[in-house]
Design a protein around this motif. Structure first.
Motif, PDB file in Angstrom:
ATOM      1  N   MET A   1     -46.051 -56.166   4.860  1.00 26.04           N
ATOM      2  CA  MET A   1     -46.664 -56.278   3.556  1.00 26.04           C
ATOM      3  C   MET A   1     -45.879 -56.168   2.234  1.00 26.04           C
ATOM      4  SD  MET A   1     -50.252 -54.328   4.447  1.00 26.04           S
ATOM      5  CE  MET A   1     -51.074 -54.722   2.758  1.00 26.04           C
ATOM      6  N   GLU A   2     -44.775 -55.285   2.276  1.00 28.42           N
ATOM      7  CA  GLU A   2     -43.873 -54.984   1.302  1.00 28.42           C
ATOM      8  C   GLU A   2     -42.995 -56.418   1.081  1.00 28.42           C
ATOM      9  OE1 GLU A   2     -40.600 -52.634  -0.723  1.00 28.42           O
ATOM     10  OE2 GLU A   2     -41.170 -51.921   1.107  1.00 28.42           O
ATOM     11  N   SER A   3     -42.644 -57.104   2.359  1.00 30.63           N
ATOM     12  CA  SER A   3     -41.961 -58.138   2.542  1.00 30.63           C
ATOM     13  C   SER A   3     -42.516 -59.512   1.951  1.00 30.63           C
ATOM     14  CB  SER A   3     -41.539 -58.501   3.970  1.00 30.63           C
ATOM     15  OG  SER A   3     -42.590 -59.122   4.397  1.00 30.63           O
ATOM     16  N   PHE A   4     -44.049 -59.205   1.605  1.00 28.63           N
ATOM     17  CA  PHE A   4     -44.643 -60.303   0.804  1.00 28.63           C
ATOM     18  C   PHE A   4     -44.507 -60.108  -0.733  1.00 28.63           C
ATOM     19  CE2 PHE A   4     -47.984 -60.380   4.715  1.00 28.63           C
ATOM     20  CZ  PHE A   4     -46.858 -61.052   5.394  1.00 28.63           C
ATOM     21  N   ILE A   5     -44.091 -59.079  -1.050  1.00 26.83           N
ATOM     22  CA  ILE A   5     -43.734 -58.826  -2.653  1.00 26.83           C
ATOM     23  C   ILE A   5     -42.537 -58.405  -3.008  1.00 26.83           C
ATOM     24  CG2 ILE A   5     -46.254 -57.821  -2.667  1.00 26.83           C
ATOM     25  CD1 ILE A   5     -45.000 -55.091  -3.060  1.00 26.83           C
ATOM     26  N   GLU A   6     -41.647 -58.384  -1.901  1.00 20.50           N
ATOM     27  CA  GLU A   6     -40.166 -58.129  -2.383  1.00 20.50           C
ATOM     28  C   GLU A   6     -39.439 -59.205  -2.799  1.00 20.50           C
ATOM     29  OE1 GLU A   6     -36.414 -55.696  -0.397  1.00 20.50           O
ATOM     30  OE2 GLU A   6     -37.641 -57.235   0.995  1.00 20.50           O
ATOM     31  N   THR A   7     -38.772 -59.137  -4.127  1.00 22.06           N
ATOM     32  CA  THR A   7     -38.055 -60.227  -4.843  1.00 22.06           C
ATOM     33  C   THR A   7     -36.883 -60.611  -3.944  1.00 22.06           C
ATOM     34  OG1 THR A   7     -38.960 -58.979  -6.869  1.00 22.06           O
ATOM     35  CG2 THR A   7     -36.753 -60.721  -7.098  1.00 22.06           C
ATOM     36  N   ASP A   8     -36.664 -61.763  -3.653  1.00 20.27           N
ATOM     37  CA  ASP A   8     -35.681 -62.428  -2.669  1.00 20.27           C
ATOM     38  C   ASP A   8     -34.364 -62.726  -3.705  1.00 20.27           C
ATOM     39  OD1 ASP A   8     -33.867 -63.428  -1.109  1.00 20.27           O
ATOM     40  OD2 ASP A   8     -35.156 -65.237  -0.626  1.00 20.27           O
ATOM     41  N   TRP A   9     -33.600 -61.546  -3.962  1.00 21.67           N
ATOM     42  CA  TRP A   9     -32.360 -61.799  -4.992  1.00 21.67           C
ATOM     43  C   TRP A   9     -31.476 -62.656  -4.263  1.00 21.67           C
ATOM     44  CZ3 TRP A   9     -33.517 -59.673  -9.202  1.00 21.67           C
ATOM     45  CH2 TRP A   9     -34.265 -58.506  -9.398  1.00 21.67           C
TER      46      TRP A   9
ATOM     47  N   ILE B   1     -45.557 -47.902  -2.949  1.00 16.62           N
ATOM     48  CA  ILE B   1     -44.671 -48.916  -3.623  1.00 16.62           C
ATOM     49  C   ILE B   1     -45.560 -50.266  -3.788  1.00 16.62           C
ATOM     50  CG2 ILE B   1     -42.912 -50.661  -2.717  1.00 16.62           C
ATOM     51  CD1 ILE B   1     -41.746 -48.007  -1.669  1.00 16.62           C
ATOM     52  N   ILE B   2     -46.464 -50.633  -2.651  1.00 17.54           N
ATOM     53  CA  ILE B   2     -47.174 -51.795  -2.626  1.00 17.54           C
ATOM     54  C   ILE B   2     -48.318 -51.610  -3.762  1.00 17.54           C
ATOM     55  CG2 ILE B   2     -48.711 -53.340  -1.336  1.00 17.54           C
ATOM     56  CD1 ILE B   2     -47.197 -52.328   1.137  1.00 17.54           C
TER      57      ILE B   2
ATOM     58  N   VAL C   1     -50.360 -52.854  -9.640  1.00 22.08           N
ATOM     59  CA  VAL C   1     -50.794 -52.258 -10.887  1.00 22.08           C
ATOM     60  C   VAL C   1     -49.893 -52.857 -11.940  1.00 22.08           C
ATOM     61  CG1 VAL C   1     -50.953 -50.015 -12.297  1.00 22.08           C
ATOM     62  CG2 VAL C   1     -51.510 -49.875  -9.848  1.00 22.08           C
ATOM     63  N   ARG C   2     -48.648 -52.699 -11.421  1.00 20.33           N
ATOM     64  CA  ARG C   2     -47.727 -53.394 -12.846  1.00 20.33           C
ATOM     65  C   ARG C   2     -47.969 -54.840 -13.216  1.00 20.33           C
ATOM     66  NH1 ARG C   2     -41.798 -50.692 -12.755  1.00 20.33           N
ATOM     67  NH2 ARG C   2     -42.373 -48.496 -12.508  1.00 20.33           N
ATOM     68  N   ALA C   3     -48.368 -55.439 -11.911  1.00 20.38           N
ATOM     69  CA  ALA C   3     -48.553 -56.944 -12.170  1.00 20.38           C
ATOM     70  C   ALA C   3     -49.822 -57.133 -13.127  1.00 20.38           C
ATOM     71  CB  ALA C   3     -48.717 -57.620 -10.740  1.00 20.38           C
ATOM     72  N   SER C   4     -50.918 -56.243 -12.776  1.00 23.51           N
ATOM     73  CA  SER C   4     -51.832 -56.409 -13.560  1.00 23.51           C
ATOM     74  C   SER C   4     -51.831 -56.136 -15.015  1.00 23.51           C
ATOM     75  CB  SER C   4     -53.183 -55.452 -12.559  1.00 23.51           C
ATOM     76  OG  SER C   4     -53.461 -56.003 -11.662  1.00 23.51           O
ATOM     77  N   ALA C   5     -50.949 -54.969 -15.260  1.00 21.82           N
ATOM     78  CA  ALA C   5     -50.938 -54.566 -16.579  1.00 21.82           C
ATOM     79  C   ALA C   5     -50.073 -55.589 -17.399  1.00 21.82           C
ATOM     80  CB  ALA C   5     -49.822 -53.234 -16.462  1.00 21.82           C
ATOM     81  N   PHE C   6     -49.129 -56.335 -16.596  1.00 19.87           N
ATOM     82  CA  PHE C   6     -48.564 -57.517 -17.107  1.00 19.87           C
ATOM     83  C   PHE C   6     -49.284 -58.634 -17.520  1.00 19.87           C
ATOM     84  CE2 PHE C   6     -45.828 -61.296 -17.356  1.00 19.87           C
ATOM     85  CZ  PHE C   6     -44.725 -61.029 -17.748  1.00 19.87           C
ATOM     86  N   THR C   7     -50.310 -58.996 -16.632  1.00 21.94           N
ATOM     87  CA  THR C   7     -51.295 -59.926 -16.831  1.00 21.94           C
ATOM     88  C   THR C   7     -52.068 -59.754 -18.146  1.00 21.94           C
ATOM     89  OG1 THR C   7     -51.384 -60.390 -14.573  1.00 21.94           O
ATOM     90  CG2 THR C   7     -53.337 -61.183 -16.091  1.00 21.94           C
ATOM     91  N   LEU C   8     -52.521 -58.388 -18.157  1.00 23.60           N
ATOM     92  CA  LEU C   8     -53.371 -58.171 -19.437  1.00 23.60           C
ATOM     93  C   LEU C   8     -52.559 -57.798 -20.748  1.00 23.60           C
ATOM     94  CD1 LEU C   8     -56.027 -56.027 -17.358  1.00 23.60           C
ATOM     95  CD2 LEU C   8     -56.147 -58.455 -18.073  1.00 23.60           C
TER      96      LEU C   8
END
Length: 888
Positions: free
Chosen positions: A639-647, A706-707, A712-719
Motif C-alpha cells: 500500500m505504501e508503494s501506491f503512495i510513494e513518490t517516484d523520484w 506513514i500511510i 491526513v496531509r493530502a486532506s489538509a492540503f485540499t482544504l
C-alpha cells in the motif's frame, strides 16, 4: 599375543606389540632375505587367522563396554586404556594390515557391515564412530583403494543401506561423518557417470614478476591468487543428470533438518545447493525444470515439518529456510536476471556513494565517481551502474566496503544492508574469473592463436602511434599493465624489451615484435602472468572483452527466486513459518522480501473494490488481514508503494492506477479501517505492560502511521490553500534566529541526509548562485520529523540536484492532492474524533519510557511524530496564530 587377543586381555598392548615387531623387518624383498614385513604379516593372516581373531576380540571388547556402560555414568575404561582408544587402536590395526599385507588389501564387505553396526548404529558413545568414519573416508578418498575394496554394486549397497540411509538419526552427526558421506556419495555417483568433481583451486602463489623480465616488478595487488583452502572444504561438483536421480541425495535433506552441528548443516546445505545449481552442458538446458523440482520438493518437506506437533520443528524450519537462502544466493552469483524483489517496491532512503576505481584506467575512465542510489537498490544493480562508467561488466566487479568484500552470493541484497548514515565509500576492484574456462593462447606448433593475436594487437594499438611503439609507448604499456604510478622511458625493462624484440633495431616495436614478446613469454612458462596481463587490459580467460559481457545473460525464469515467487503454495507456507516464530523469523522475512511481490495479494489490494459484503460495502478484513502481523506488514508495504513518490520517473505525472486507488481508498472508508487498526495495534501494546513488541509489530505501527499521515496531509492540503507555503515561511523565519546553538550539529546532519549532494554542487557553482540571488527562491525545508522519515512522507518540493552518475537526481514535483473536498473533510473529522494526534504522543511516550530502544522503535517514533505534526498543522487556526507571532 594370540591368547591376549582371544581372551581380550591387554589387547591394545598386544596390537601395539605386533606393529612394533613387524616394523623391525624390511618392507621390501631383498635378495637372500625371506622374512620381510609383508611375509610376516601374510603368515599372521593365513596361519594365525589374525583378522578373524581381531574381529572376535572387537566383539568381546564391545560387549564388555556395553555392560560396563549400564553401571557407570562416566566413560568406560577397559584394561588401562580409555574405551575410545581401544576402538581407535583396533581400527588402526586393520588399516595397518590393509596397507602392508599384499593379500589383504581388500577387507571383506561383511566385516565393514559388522563394524558399522557396532560403532555407528549401536554405539556406546556417539564418538565411537569417528575412527571407522576416518578409516572409510581414507578408503573412499583414494580411488585405487576404493576400487580394491568395493566393486560398484558393493559400494552402492553399503552407501545406500548404511552411510546414506535416511532412516538413521543424524542429530549428533560430526563433520568427519559428513565428509565420509561426501566421499562415498561422490565415488558412487561418479562411478555411475552422474556427476563430475571439479579439482580444488590451486594455492599457487604468483611472484611479482612482469611477463617481460625476471626483474621483480610491482605486486599485482588487484588480484588475489593466494586463496587459503579450507580444511574441510565442501567438494565442488557438477551434476551430469537430473539431481533427483543421484544415488543417495535424499540423505542431505535429512541431515540438514536433523543435525545440530552448525558446520555440518552449512556444509550439507552448500553441497545440496551445488548439486542443483552447477550443471554440465548436457542438462543445463533443463535448468528451470530442475530447479522447479527442487522447489517442489522443498515446499513438500516444509509442509511436512509444519504439521509436526513437537518443538523441534522450529529448529528444523530454521535450517530449511537457510537452505533456500543458500540456493537463492548461490544461483545469483552471475546476476539477478532483472528480478524486482518485494523490498524494491519501496525505494528506501536516498544514499550518496563514492566509488573508487581500481578496475580500469585510461582516457575517459574516472578514478572515482559519486553515485546516488536508493537503499533498496540491489548490489547487482549497483555493480551494473558502476560497470557503465568503469568500462567493465558487473560480474567482473568486486566491491569492498570498510575493507570487507561484498561477496557475489550477496547480489540480491540491498545496499542499505551495508551502508548506514546515508553515505558510503566503496572500492570497485576486479573480480577473479576462475570459473571462466581458459582457451589456448598458442597452437600445438607454438604459434599464437588467432584470438590471442587479436587481443595482443588491440593492447598494442592502445600505446602505439602509426603502427609503432617507441620508448614512451613501451613505458606507458608497462605502467598500465603493472598499475605503477609512473614508468620512465629510460626504465631498464623498456631497454630490455627493445633489446630482445626490436628485430630491425630501429628503436621501435611493431605489432609483430609485440606479439612475439608475448608468444615467447607463453612458451617460456609464463602463461599465468600473460593471462594476468590480459585481464588487466580487459580480457577474460576465454579472451572475451570484459565490456562484451553485459551482465544480463542470466535468464530470470531459471532463478529459484522467480520460481518460488510463481509457486502458488510458497507464500502461504512461508507466512505459516513466520507465524510460528523462532530463530527462522528474520531469515524467512528476508526471503519473502527478496521474492517478487505476491501477484495475488498485490491485485487484491489494488483492486479492493471487487471485495464487497452483502450490503455492498468493501470487506476490508478480507482485503487487509490484520490478524497476522507479518501478512499485515507485507500488505502495508504494498500500500505504501501506491503512495510513494517516484523520484526516478522522467515524468512528474502520477501513475493513473495509483491515483485512482488513492481517490477510491478514501471514498471507500479504507482510511477508517487503517485508523482502527493503528489504534488497536498501539493500544494492545500500551495496555499490556508485560509484553514487548516484536520489531515486525513495531514496523506495522510505523507503516500504518506513514500511510495515514499521507492521507491526513493530502486532506489538509485540499482544504487549506497555501498550507505548505506557510509552513515553509515559518521554517525560513525560525532559521534566521538560529545562531551558535546546539542545533548546529542537527542542522549539519539534516543537510547531509536531505541535500549533501546539493551542497557539493553549490560549492562548485558559486558564481551561478551569485547571479541568481535576485531571483525568488523557495525556502529550504528543515523539519527534522519530516527529513528523518521515509521519502514517501516528504511532500515538499526539493531543489534540483546536479546530475550524477547512477540514479538521477530528484526532480521538483508539483504536488497535487488526490482527495476530493468532501472526502478530505471526512478524513480530518476522523482524525479529530479518534484523537489521532494525541494517540501518537502516547506511542512516542511508551517508546521513550522503554528500557531498551531499537531501530524499529526509532522508525515508530518518526512516523508517529510526523503524523502528530500533520494532525496539529491540519488545524488552520494554528497557522493564523503562528503567522501573527512570527511576522506580526
Amino acid at each position: 599375543v594370540d591368547n591376549m587377543l582371544k581372551k581380550n586381555v591387554n589387547s591394545v598392548m598386544a596390537l601395539k606389540l605386533i606393529k612394533k615387531i613387524t616394523n623391525q623387518f624390511v618392507s621390501t624383498s631383498v635378495s637372500g632375505i625371506l622374512n620381510t614385513k609383508e611375509n610376516v604379516l601374510e603368515f599372521l593372516i593365513k596361519e594365525k587367522d589374525i583378522v578373524n581373531v581381531l574381529f572376535a576380540n572387537f566383539e568381546l571388547y564391545y560387549k564388555y563396554a556395553k555392560e560396563e556402560d549400564k553401571k557407570m555414568a562416566t566413560p568406560v575404561v577397559v584394561e588401562r586404556y580409555a574405551y575410545g582408544e581401544g576402538i581407535r587402536e583396533r581400527v588402526d590395526f586393520l588399516a595397518y594390515l590393509m596397507n602392508n599385507a599384499p593379500t589383504f588389501s581388500k577387507l571383506p564387505i561383511h566385516y565393514i557391515f559388522k563394524l558399522w553396526a557396532m560403532l555407528c548404529e549401536d554405539s556406546v558413545y556417539p564418538s565411537d564412530s569417528l575412527p571407522l568414519l576416518q578409516f572409510l573416508k581414507e578408503i573412499a578418498g583414494d580411488q585405487i583403494k576404493y576400487l580394491m575394496n568395493f566393486d560398484q554394486k558393493e559400494g552402492q549397497t553399503f552407501f545406500t543401506e548404511k552411510i546414506a540411509n535416511p532412516s538413521q538419526n543424524f542429530t549428533s552427526m560430526s563433520i568427519e561423518a559428513l565428509n565420509c558421506v561426501f566421499q562415498f556419495f561422490i565415488l558412487v555417483n561418479e562411478s555411475a557417470g552422474a556427476i563430475v568433481v571439479k579439482p580444488p583451486q590451486t594455492t599457487k602463489k604468483f611472484s611479482s614478476y612482469t611477463s617481460y623480465s625476471n626483474v621483480s616488478g610491482p605486486s599485482y595487488d588487484n588480484f588475489s591468487f593466494t586463496k587459503k583452502e579450507e580444511a574441510n572444504a565442501v567438494p565442488d561438483v557438477k551434476s551430469k543428470v537430473h539431481p533427483k536421480k543421484l544415488i543417495g541425495i535424499e540423505v542431505f535433506w535429512k541431515i540438514i533438518q536433523e543435525a545440530e552441528n552448525k558446520d555440518v548443516i552449512e556444509h550439507a546445505r552448500d553441497f545440496l545447493s551445488k548439486l542443483y545449481t552447477q550443471l554440465t552442458g548436457e542438462i543445463e538446458s533443463s535448468l528451470s525444470e530442475i530447479r522447479s523440482v527442487f522447489i517442489e520438493t522443498y515446499l513438500e518437506k516444509l509442509e511436512a515439518i509444519l504439521v509436526k506437533k513437537d518443538e523441534s520443528k522450529k529448529d528444523a524450519l530454521n535450517k530449511m529456510v537457510g537452505l533456500m537462502m543458500d540456493m537463492i544466493e548461490e544461483s545469483e552469483r552471475k546476476g539477478t536476471g532483472g528480478l524486482k524483489s518485494h523490498r524494491a517496491l519501496l525505494k528506501g532512503d536516498l544514499l550518496e556513494l563514492i566509488i573508487h576505481n581500481k578496475i580500469s584506467n585510461g582516457k575517459g575512465i574516472p578514478k572515482k565517481i559519486e553515485v546516488n542510489a536508493y537503499s533498496n537498490t540491489t548490489i547487482w544493480e549497483l555493480k551494473t551502474e558502476i560497470g557503465r562508467y568503469f568500462m567493465c561488466s558487473p560480474d567482473c566487479i568486486k566491491l569492498t566496503f570498510r575493507k570487507k568484500e561484498i561477496k557475489d552470493v550477496d547480489h540480491g541484497k540491498a545496499i542499505g544492508e551495508y551502508i548506514e548514515n546515508f553515505k558510503g565509500i566503496l572500492t570497485a576492484d576486479k573480480n577473479e574469473m576462475n570459473d571462466v574456462p581458459k582457451i589456448p593462447l598458442v597452437t600445438p606448433d607454438q604459434k599464437l592463436t588467432e584470438k590471442a593475436r587479436e587481443a595482443f594487437t588491440e593492447i598494442f594499438n592502445k600505446f602505439a602511434k602509426e603502427g609503432k611503439m617507441d620508448s614512451m609507448g613501451i613505458a606507458m604499456f608497462i605502467q598500465n599493465t603493472t598499475l605503477e604510478k609512473s614508468v620512465s622511458p629510460k626504465d631498464s625493462r623498456v631497454k630490455m624489451l627493445l633489446a630482445s624484440f626490436d628485430t630491425d633495431k630501429d628503436g621501435f616495436l611493431d605489432v609483430d615484435n609485440f606479439c612475439e614478446f608475448y608468444r615467447d613469454s607463453i612458451t617460456g612458462n609464463r602463461e599465468d602472468t600473460v593471462r594476468q596481463n590480459l585481464f588487466t587490459h580487459g580480457f577474460r580467460n576465454d579472451l572475451k572483452r570484459l565490456t562484451e559481457i553485459d551482465g544480463t545473460t542470466v535468464d530470470s525464469s531459471t532463478l529459484p527466486r522467480h520460481i518460488l515467487s510463481c509457486n502458488p503454495k510458497s507464500f502461504d507456507l512461508l507466512f505459516a513459518v513466520l507465524d510460528i516464530g523462532g530463530l527462522s523469523t528474520d531469515r524467512t522475512w528476508d526471503m519473502i522480501s527478496r521474492l517478487e511481490t505476491n501477484d495475488t495479494l498485490y491485485k487484491k489490494l489494488l483492486e479492493f473494490e471487487t471485495f464487497k459484503t452483502a450490503e455492498g460495502k468493501i470487506d476490508w478484513p478480507q482485503v487487509i488481514d490484520t490478524r497476522s502481523t507479518h501478512r499485515l506488514l507485507y500488505s502495508l508495504q504494498i500500500m505504501e508503494s501506491f503512495i510513494e513518490t517516484d523520484w526516478l520517473s522522467e515524468s512528474t505525472s502520477l501513475d493513473p492506477k495509483k491515483k485512482k486507488w488513492r481517490e477510491s481508498f478514501v471514498e471507500s472508508k479504507g482510511i477508517d479501517f487503517l485508523v482502527e487498526a493503528l489504534n488497536m495495534k498501539s493500544t494492545e501494546k500500551l495496555m499490556d505492560k508485560e509484553s514487548s513488541s516484536t520489531k515486525y509489530e513495531k514496523e506495522c505501527i510505523s507503516f500504518l502511521g506513514i500511510i495515514i499521515n499521507y492521507f491526513v496531509r493530502a486532506s489538509a492540503f485540499t482544504l487549506t490553500k497555501g498550507l505548505y507555503e506557510q509552513i515553509a515561511k515559518l521554517e525560513a523565519a525560525s532559521k534566521k534566529r538560529k545562531k551558535n546553538t546546539d542545533d548546529d550539529d542537527e542542522k549539519v546532519e539534516e543537510q547531509e541526509v536531505m541535500s549533501s549532494s546539493l551542497m557539493k554542487a553549490a560549492d562548485k557553482q558559486k558564481s551561478k548562485e551569485e547571479e541568481e540571488k535576485e531571483k525568488p527562491k523557495e525556502p529550504e525545508i528543515e523539519f527534522k520529523d519530516i527529513v528523518k522519515t521515509k521519502p514517501s512522507t516528504i511532500f515538499f518540493p526539493r531543489l534540483n540536484k546536479q546530475e550524477k552518475p547512477g540514479i538521477k537526481a530528484e526532480p521538483i514535483l508539483e504536488y497535487k492532492s488526490d482527495i476530493k473536498p468532501d472526502c478530505a473533510k471526512a478524513v480530518l473529522d476522523l482524525a479529530y474524533s479518534t484523537k489521532l494526534g494525541v494517540r501518537q504522543i502516547d506511542i512516542i511516550t511508551s517508546v521513550l519510557n522503554a528500557e531498551k530502544i531499537e531501530a524499529s522503535d526509532a522508525m515508530k517514533v518518526q512516523s508517529s511524530l510526523a503524523l502528530f505534526t500533520s494532525c496539529v498543522l491540519a488545524n488552520n487556526e494554528i497557522f493564523q496564530i503562528a503567522q501573527k507571532t512570527t511576522f506580526g
